[in-house]
Motif scaffolding. Sequence first.
Motif, short mmCIF file in Angstrom:
data_model
loop_
_atom_site.label_atom_id
_atom_site.label_comp_id
_atom_site.label_asym_id
_atom_site.label_seq_id
_atom_site.Cartn_x
_atom_site.Cartn_y
_atom_site.Cartn_z
N LEU A 1 -47.14 -7.74 61.20
CA LEU A 1 -48.61 -7.86 62.30
C LEU A 1 -49.22 -9.00 62.14
O LEU A 1 -49.98 -9.26 62.96
N CYS A 2 -48.16 -10.58 63.07
CA CYS A 2 -48.82 -11.70 62.82
C CYS A 2 -48.32 -10.82 64.81
O CYS A 2 -49.20 -11.56 65.41
N ALA A 3 -46.88 -10.09 64.95
CA ALA A 3 -47.28 -10.13 66.23
C ALA A 3 -48.51 -8.73 67.19
O ALA A 3 -49.02 -9.44 68.06
N ALA A 4 -48.66 -8.78 65.95
CA ALA A 4 -50.10 -7.42 66.51
C ALA A 4 -51.60 -8.16 66.46
O ALA A 4 -52.14 -7.79 67.42
N GLY A 5 -52.15 -9.94 66.13
CA GLY A 5 -53.04 -10.73 66.36
C GLY A 5 -52.76 -10.79 65.03
O GLY A 5 -54.01 -11.60 65.26
N LEU B 1 -54.58 9.69 50.97
CA LEU B 1 -56.36 9.86 50.61
C LEU B 1 -56.72 8.01 51.32
O LEU B 1 -57.78 7.78 52.19
N GLY B 2 -55.56 7.29 50.41
CA GLY B 2 -55.64 5.99 50.77
C GLY B 2 -55.65 5.44 52.00
O GLY B 2 -56.04 4.27 52.88
N LEU B 3 -54.10 5.33 52.91
CA LEU B 3 -53.47 5.12 53.61
C LEU B 3 -54.83 4.97 54.96
O LEU B 3 -54.73 3.86 55.93
N PRO B 4 -55.54 5.56 55.60
CA PRO B 4 -56.46 5.84 56.54
C PRO B 4 -57.84 4.69 56.68
O PRO B 4 -57.84 3.42 57.68
N PHE B 5 -57.92 4.60 55.17
CA PHE B 5 -58.26 3.06 55.49
C PHE B 5 -57.90 2.18 55.06
O PHE B 5 -59.25 1.56 55.96
N LEU B 6 -57.07 1.97 54.64
CA LEU B 6 -56.29 0.47 54.70
C LEU B 6 -56.13 0.35 56.16
O LEU B 6 -56.52 -1.01 56.92
N ALA C 1 -33.29 3.10 50.54
CA ALA C 1 -35.45 3.90 50.93
C ALA C 1 -35.03 3.80 52.31
O ALA C 1 -36.41 4.42 52.84
N ASP C 2 -34.81 3.00 52.38
CA ASP C 2 -35.05 2.60 54.11
C ASP C 2 -36.22 2.52 54.37
O ASP C 2 -36.71 3.41 55.14
N VAL C 3 -36.57 2.02 54.22
CA VAL C 3 -38.62 1.90 54.56
C VAL C 3 -38.68 1.23 55.98
O VAL C 3 -40.16 1.30 56.69
N LEU C 4 -38.51 0.86 56.55
CA LEU C 4 -38.25 -0.22 57.51
C LEU C 4 -37.96 1.18 59.10
O LEU C 4 -36.96 0.80 59.43
N PRO C 5 -38.83 0.33 59.95
CA PRO C 5 -38.94 1.71 60.71
C PRO C 5 -37.38 1.47 61.61
O PRO C 5 -37.31 -0.25 61.43
N THR C 6 -36.70 1.80 62.26
CA THR C 6 -35.84 1.57 63.51
C THR C 6 -36.35 1.43 64.84
O THR C 6 -35.84 1.52 65.31
N GLN C 7 -37.27 2.12 65.21
CA GLN C 7 -37.73 1.81 66.27
C GLN C 7 -38.76 0.89 65.99
O GLN C 7 -39.67 0.84 65.41
N ASP C 8 -39.60 0.94 67.74
CA ASP C 8 -40.68 0.13 67.94
C ASP C 8 -41.77 0.91 68.02
O ASP C 8 -42.18 1.51 68.74
N LEU C 9 -42.77 0.77 67.28
CA LEU C 9 -44.05 1.86 66.29
C LEU C 9 -45.29 0.43 66.97
O LEU C 9 -45.03 -0.58 66.98
N PRO C 10 -46.07 1.70 66.51
CA PRO C 10 -46.85 0.50 66.53
C PRO C 10 -47.80 0.08 65.64
O PRO C 10 -47.20 1.09 64.94
N TRP C 11 -48.38 -1.16 65.20
CA TRP C 11 -47.96 -1.72 63.99
C TRP C 11 -49.11 -1.01 63.30
O TRP C 11 -48.44 -0.63 61.42
N GLN C 12 -49.62 0.55 63.48
CA GLN C 12 -50.11 1.28 62.25
C GLN C 12 -49.47 2.06 61.87
O GLN C 12 -48.91 2.29 60.70
N ASP C 13 -48.85 3.11 63.11
CA ASP C 13 -47.56 3.44 62.77
C ASP C 13 -46.42 2.75 61.38
O ASP C 13 -45.97 3.50 60.82
N TRP C 14 -46.47 1.53 62.44
CA TRP C 14 -45.34 0.62 61.14
C TRP C 14 -46.07 0.81 59.45
O TRP C 14 -44.96 1.17 58.84
N VAL C 15 -47.20 0.42 59.84
CA VAL C 15 -47.42 0.73 57.79
C VAL C 15 -47.39 1.38 57.62
O VAL C 15 -47.21 1.57 56.56
#
Length: 213
Positions: A120-124, A197-202, A65-79
């Motif tokens: 997420l801890c790195a983001a604060g 539908l739900g991801l923006p709310f999260l 599935a390779d779910v982890l991003p390979t590039q450094d993204l802002p945490w929101q885009d990473w999630v």
Amino acid sequence: MTKAALNPQNFVDAALEVIDEVGVDKLTMRRVALALGVSPMALYKHFANKDELLAAALEEMIVRADVLPTQDLPWQDWVRHVANGMYTALCAETSWVPLLGSLRLGGQANAVIDAFVNKLCAAGFNTEQALEALFAMLQLVIGAVCLHASLRPLSAGAQGGEALTALTHAYLQNADRRRLEAASDLDRVVRRDQLTLGLPFLISALEAQLPRG
């Protein structure tokens, strides 16, 4: 490849092929052995039981599935990337869903958890918030997968037009004026990709937890 050269990875690959054909719930050690043309005893040399084989197959599914991003993204885009990767993988084989809480977690699953918490801890966020965010995301993904699998269009609309979803059709039974007015909106919402539908709310809820400044 000779039968004598079969290794655990061969059996895991075969298990995933069987799962793709019949689903996780119908996987058996005998089916996997048959797919490779060997005795079930050859499989038991590597896996003590079906649960061990399933755990290994889940690990391989996570790798693919390779779910982890390979590039450094802002945490929101990473999630968003992680959630979409999980959603896509589970939509491809929804029969995994009932077993996700019962199978032993291996190195790949733990690596995803560690990466999520670290990001997420790195983001604060603190560790507890990061873990809460992870489980909230998992709940969202699994719920979206289940809805994706169950919200099927009916074969035809009542007037021969575009097919209604079963949920919309049920909603319209004995409908009053207000329900009739809402039905078209409901049908559009049901037809959308459920995760979107739900991801923006999260994401918005997580942003609200970050310290200001």
